[in-house]
Design an enzyme around this catalytic site. Sequence first.
Site, PDB file in Angstrom:
ATOM      1  N   ASP A  64      -1.217   6.207   4.209  1.00  0.00           N
ATOM      2  CA  ASP A  64      -1.695   4.859   3.921  1.00  0.00           C
ATOM      3  C   ASP A  64      -3.223   4.852   3.979  1.00  0.00           C
ATOM      4  OD1 ASP A  64      -1.284   1.903   3.619  1.00  0.00           O
ATOM      5  OD2 ASP A  64      -2.304   1.900   5.549  1.00  0.00           O
ATOM      6  N   THR A  97      -4.446   0.464  -1.250  1.00  0.00           N
ATOM      7  CA  THR A  97      -5.630   0.680  -0.407  1.00  0.00           C
ATOM      8  C   THR A  97      -6.347   1.983  -0.758  1.00  0.00           C
ATOM      9  OG1 THR A  97      -4.143   1.620   1.260  1.00  0.00           O
ATOM     10  CG2 THR A  97      -4.776  -0.667   1.530  1.00  0.00           C
ATOM     11  N   THR A  98      -5.586   3.006  -1.171  1.00  0.00           N
ATOM     12  CA  THR A  98      -6.219   4.265  -1.593  1.00  0.00           C
ATOM     13  C   THR A  98      -6.853   4.106  -2.975  1.00  0.00           C
ATOM     14  OG1 THR A  98      -4.533   5.485  -0.349  1.00  0.00           O
ATOM     15  CG2 THR A  98      -5.839   6.727  -1.937  1.00  0.00           C
ATOM     16  N   ASP A 392       3.663  -2.683   3.990  1.00  0.00           N
ATOM     17  CA  ASP A 392       3.136  -2.678   2.620  1.00  0.00           C
ATOM     18  C   ASP A 392       4.136  -3.288   1.645  1.00  0.00           C
ATOM     19  OD1 ASP A 392       0.976  -1.433   3.689  1.00  0.00           O
ATOM     20  OD2 ASP A 392       1.200   0.471   2.653  1.00  0.00           O
TER      21      ASP A 392
END
Length: 581
Positions: A64, A97-98, A392
């Site tokens: 994550d 998020t990445t 998520d």
Amino acid sequence: MGPSMGRPGIILLREGTDTSQGKPQLISNINACQAVAEAVKTTLGPRGMDKLVFDGRKVTISNDGATIMALLEIAHPAAKTLVDISMSQDAEVGDGTTSVVLLAAEMLKQVKEFVEAGVHPQVLIRYMRQSAKLAVETVKKLAVPFEGEKGKEMLLKCAGTALNSKLISSHQDLFAPMVVEAVSGLKSDLSDLNLIAVKKVPGGEVRSSFLVKGVAFKKTFSYAGHEQMTKKFINPKILLLNVELELKSEKENAEVRITDPDQYQSIVDAEWNVIYEKLDKCVDCGANIVLSKLPIGDLATQYFADKGLFCAGRVDVGDMVRVGKATGAVIQTSTNGINAEVIGNCGMFEEKQIGDERFNLFTECVSKETATIVLRGGSEQFIEESHRSMHDAIMVVKRSLKSQAIVAGGGAVEMEVAKVLREESLKIEGKGQLVMQSFARALEIVPRQLADNAGYDATDILNALRKKHFHEQEGGKWFGVNIAEGGICDTYESGVWEPSINKINSLAAAGEAACVILSIDETVRNPKSEQPGAQPQAQQGRQGGGGMSGMMGNAMDIANNGARRGKLGHGVNYMKGRGGG
């Protein structure tokens, strides 16, 4: 002698302050952001690798982006901007998020050559913002709305896509329906995700995880007499308290003065009468289950057991709120004036063994809003990562319900937006055309990295995608990377769907972060002497042999003796060793 000769220099900053500015400073910031992206880029997508981070106390295994960025404790002031956008993406959308970190770093990488060539940063910022705005508008046009019958299918596929890149991706057939059912039970505003609890129980296999349509929490600390209680009720009445039902509380909180020693027994009797009065009121209200945030002592536990009631003290605040929401009970701060309006009820209560733990389960509740997901797993790290994955997925389903629109994943939407930007750039004269084309190239980092992480040839796949999106205007717009078999495929038809707000937020946040980095032309670092307990640096670099040697001397002093304070006379050194101080 000139008029300026002999004038003292003007000192603006504290001595030892480090300043760097101009083009080298801007390029240094861009390089730092690229280094951050290098650290997390291999975690992107269904075939992304995990990172193991050890902070000296705890081991975390995760892919994550937000979790890794937080654990890395990045010190570079400019690179921290990428940490901030990763955290905001996690809070706002929960997924991507990445991607947002990779996009921001790639945008900076693509315009780096313009900075080196001497293009003014404000020119770059102007056209970067224009490109980001156009990209967001394009995603909104591409988004496919959903409602009615297809709604649940869309949500299941969005949850499945979010879980695809997680450790529990092979079990998405179990967890995706769980998440959709839990989120669908919330009210239309979907504002309070605290009503969905995730409980972790080590042991057992991951497919032993299950959803409780109601409230479940671990059995709290209990006194003697707890095992004699009734552990199962049908249609029970529930009383929630914020009252301490322990005898010692009256001893500590009451003061009575006596004139005759014989009155002592009456004081003891009065204390017992007070606690029994509280317990009698709890029983008289008709409740079958009594829960309290504060301790319920051994006397009260035995008393309730004798009366056929169930009680639990020291219940977590979040669990109390969820029980209240599910059953309609209202938390009371006193045992006086308890009436039927503050008593809750549910279809069934049961204390159940799950693994090595005992859980209290409230099911068939009046309100269908609350839900509890109980996660099982063999190791603590696996359960923790499963928890992050579920968070998520829950956020993605929530955003899908709010936006009521989806786009295809697998890099398809990025390639389509890049194509639109390239076409629009041809309408711009001058440097803006090059900047917008650089923005379009930066978007290709998502499909490129997806292919790299899956072990495929990214160059071949990108060329195939460019050809498909350019030549087939409508039929090719949803083509992305085929992670399963290599090559490209229609990811919309394959069911790789994401909420449109996910991509909109990613593009907007990445573009804004890139503009913030480009707008910085000077960095000022305060001297260490301003920090409490730091080594004074007033003499550093003044005398001969200063600079690096002075820094090394300071470092050696600290390494050997800790931070030293004060000044030494000429020719005197700190020494430690045989016979030394």
